[in-house]
Write a protein that holds these residues in place. Structure first.
Motif, short mmCIF file in Angstrom:
data_model
loop_
_atom_site.label_atom_id
_atom_site.label_comp_id
_atom_site.label_asym_id
_atom_site.label_seq_id
_atom_site.Cartn_x
_atom_site.Cartn_y
_atom_site.Cartn_z
N HIS A 243 -33.92 86.28 -19.46
CA HIS A 243 -35.17 86.96 -19.09
C HIS A 243 -36.22 85.95 -18.62
CE1 HIS A 243 -33.99 90.48 -21.92
NE2 HIS A 243 -33.56 90.69 -20.69
N ALA A 244 -36.30 84.81 -19.30
CA ALA A 244 -37.26 83.77 -18.89
C ALA A 244 -36.95 83.26 -17.49
CB ALA A 244 -37.25 82.61 -19.90
N ALA A 245 -35.64 83.04 -17.21
CA ALA A 245 -35.24 82.58 -15.88
C ALA A 245 -35.54 83.65 -14.82
CB ALA A 245 -33.76 82.23 -15.86
N LEU A 246 -35.30 84.91 -15.15
CA LEU A 246 -35.57 85.99 -14.20
C LEU A 246 -37.06 86.10 -13.90
CD1 LEU A 246 -34.27 88.25 -12.56
CD2 LEU A 246 -34.56 89.76 -14.54
N LEU A 247 -37.88 85.89 -14.93
CA LEU A 247 -39.33 85.88 -14.71
C LEU A 247 -39.72 84.78 -13.71
CD1 LEU A 247 -40.88 86.45 -18.25
CD2 LEU A 247 -41.28 87.82 -16.21
N GLY A 248 -39.10 83.63 -13.83
CA GLY A 248 -39.38 82.54 -12.90
C GLY A 248 -39.01 82.91 -11.47
N LEU A 249 -37.87 83.54 -11.28
CA LEU A 249 -37.45 83.94 -9.93
C LEU A 249 -38.41 84.97 -9.34
CD1 LEU A 249 -33.58 84.22 -10.42
CD2 LEU A 249 -34.82 82.48 -9.13
N ILE A 250 -38.82 85.93 -10.14
CA ILE A 250 -39.75 86.96 -9.65
C ILE A 250 -41.09 86.33 -9.29
CG2 ILE A 250 -41.00 89.07 -10.24
CD1 ILE A 250 -38.66 89.77 -12.12
N THR A 251 -41.56 85.40 -10.13
CA THR A 251 -42.83 84.72 -9.85
C THR A 251 -42.74 83.93 -8.55
OG1 THR A 251 -43.30 84.56 -12.22
CG2 THR A 251 -44.51 83.07 -10.75
N THR A 252 -41.62 83.23 -8.34
CA THR A 252 -41.43 82.46 -7.10
C THR A 252 -41.51 83.36 -5.88
OG1 THR A 252 -40.03 80.83 -8.21
CG2 THR A 252 -39.84 80.98 -5.83
#
Length: 424
Positions: A243-252
């Motif tokens: 979930h933390a990694a997915l948040l990073g991708l969405i933010t990017t």
């Protein structure tokens, strides 16, 4: 219970800097200054305009016609006597604008009440200052040295009045050369300087992208950017490293798309839409989104507790809500484009290095997202460690509710910060 309080204090310590403005909008500003004096029986106005990089790039027209002056209630007709214009270097190799004009008004034989109303560039953000008298000190040295202590709340004086008596001083003169240029308007030595490098070899491009990653991460670790919200959300919604990694991708994705979209608005639609007015609306939208996420997490945890108590199943609803919450948190974290990234994109366009500028913005966004992801991972791992450490589980059971409350408070603070700046 003490462990729960310790974690809550940690989350709130992240929350406090998050409400501070992370984007001063210096690259958007149109600043103006007026000095009114009566010398040798005639009224004069020294009028100064200091435009930052983006208004200069947009070729915002220079104006003095919106300056209204009355002497003892009678409108004063102003005529331009002399002007001076300079374009000092600013961030990313872009130019700024420094304009100065001496305006002459009517003759004033005795002490008179002078009223000044500056309507130029209405609605544009920036420093606005009016002083009376030729020897009165200017807080900004006539827009050449802005006090750092006042940048968070710059002067906003567009209407002022005073009684002026004639003096025997010589009429005001124009500054020229280096004296005209603002000393603090210098080229940016950080992220924005990468796009202006003269020779773009493969090694320089790779090094620039690595530096852009670094500046993006450093920018994300400055006050704001949803670190509190991400941490609280992952703690309160059973977040995982995925979930933390997915948040990073969405933010990017959100931040990159936002920079490109605002760049298009700046270049193509600025005649109808003032870009700096969009920032408060984006901040407001992100705040409303965060409040919604926090309320949903709080409602979800309440529903979970109710279902657990009565033996009901609600796993499908929890997973649907989790996906929507992740998307909303990621979008809110990248919704507000960094002005430095926008300057880099616009500078790349002006230098005919569009592809290089887009790569720099993408690398910057990746660095920003990587830092936010790292914060999220720390929150997830800390929660797991806390679960193992707290054998009784009582404090752990309260964590989701506390985290949801922190999210709601952060969103309310974002909304409260944005509302006074929103203009229709």
């Amino acid at each position: 219970m003490r462990r729960l309080l310790l974690l809550a204090v940690t989350l709130l310590s992240l929350f406090v800097p998050a409400v501070a403005s992370a984007h001063p909008l210096g690259n958007f500003t149109v600043n103006r200054f007026a000095r009114v004096e009566v010398d040798r029986g005639r009224l004069y106005v020294r009028y100064v305009v200091d435009m930052a990089e983006i208004p200069t790039l947009q070729r915002v027209p220079l104006r003095t016609s919106g300056l209204r002056v009355t002497v003892d209630g009678a409108p004063a007709r102003l005529r331009t006597v002399r002007t001076a214009l300079g374009h000092p270097l600013g961030s990313a190799g872009l130019r700024t604008t420094r304009f100065q004009a001496i305006l002459a008004g009517p003759r004033v034989a005795r002490t008179a009440r002078v009223v000044v109303d500056d309507r130029n560039y209405a609605g544009r953000i920036g420093w606005k200052e009016i002083v009376f008298g030729g020897t009165t000190r200017s807080a900004s040295d006539e827009l050449r040295a802005y006090p750092k202590s006042l940048l968070a709340s710059p002067f906003d004086v567009t209407h002022a009045a005073a009684r002026l008596a004639p003096t025997n001083h010589a009429p005001p003169a124009l500054l020229s050369g280096k004296a005209l240029a603002a000393p603090d308007r210098v080229a940016d030595g950080g992220f924005a300087s990468l796009v202006g490098r003269r020779h773009l070899s493969a090694l320089v491009v790779l090094g620039s992208l690595a530096l852009a990653l670094f500046w993006g991460a450093a920018h994300a670790l400055s006050p704001g950017h949803g670190k509190t919200i991400v941490s609280a959300y992952l703690v309160g919604s059973r977040g995982t490293p995925w979930h933390a990694a997915l948040l990073g991708l969405i933010t990017t994705a959100t931040h990159t798309a936002g920079v490109f979209a605002l760049g298009g608005v700046t270049l193509l639609l600025s005649q109808w839409i003032v870009p700096d007015r969009l920032y408060p609306w984006l901040d407001l939208a992100a705040g409303v989104m965060v409040v919604g996420v926090g309320a949903a997490v709080l409602a979800g945890r309440t529903l979970h507790a109710f279902a657990h108590r009565h033996g009901h199943a609600h796993h499908h609803h929890h997973h649907d809500h989790g996906r929507r919450g992740l998307l909303a948190v990621g979008i809110s974290g990248g919704l507000l484009p960094c002005p430095s990234a926008l300057v880099v994109l616009l500078a790349a366009i002006s230098l005919h290095r569009v592809a290089f500028g887009m790569l720099l913005v993408l690398a910057f966004s990746l660095g920003l997202a990587a830092a936010i992801t790292a914060v999220g991972l720390v929150a997830v791992l800390a929660k797991s460690a806390f679960r193992r450490f707290d054998g009784r589980g009582r404090a752990l059971a309260l964590l989701p509710a506390v985290s949801a409350l922190v999210i709601v408070l952060a969103g309310v603070a974002m909304v409260a910060r944005a509302l006074p700046k929103v203009s229709v």
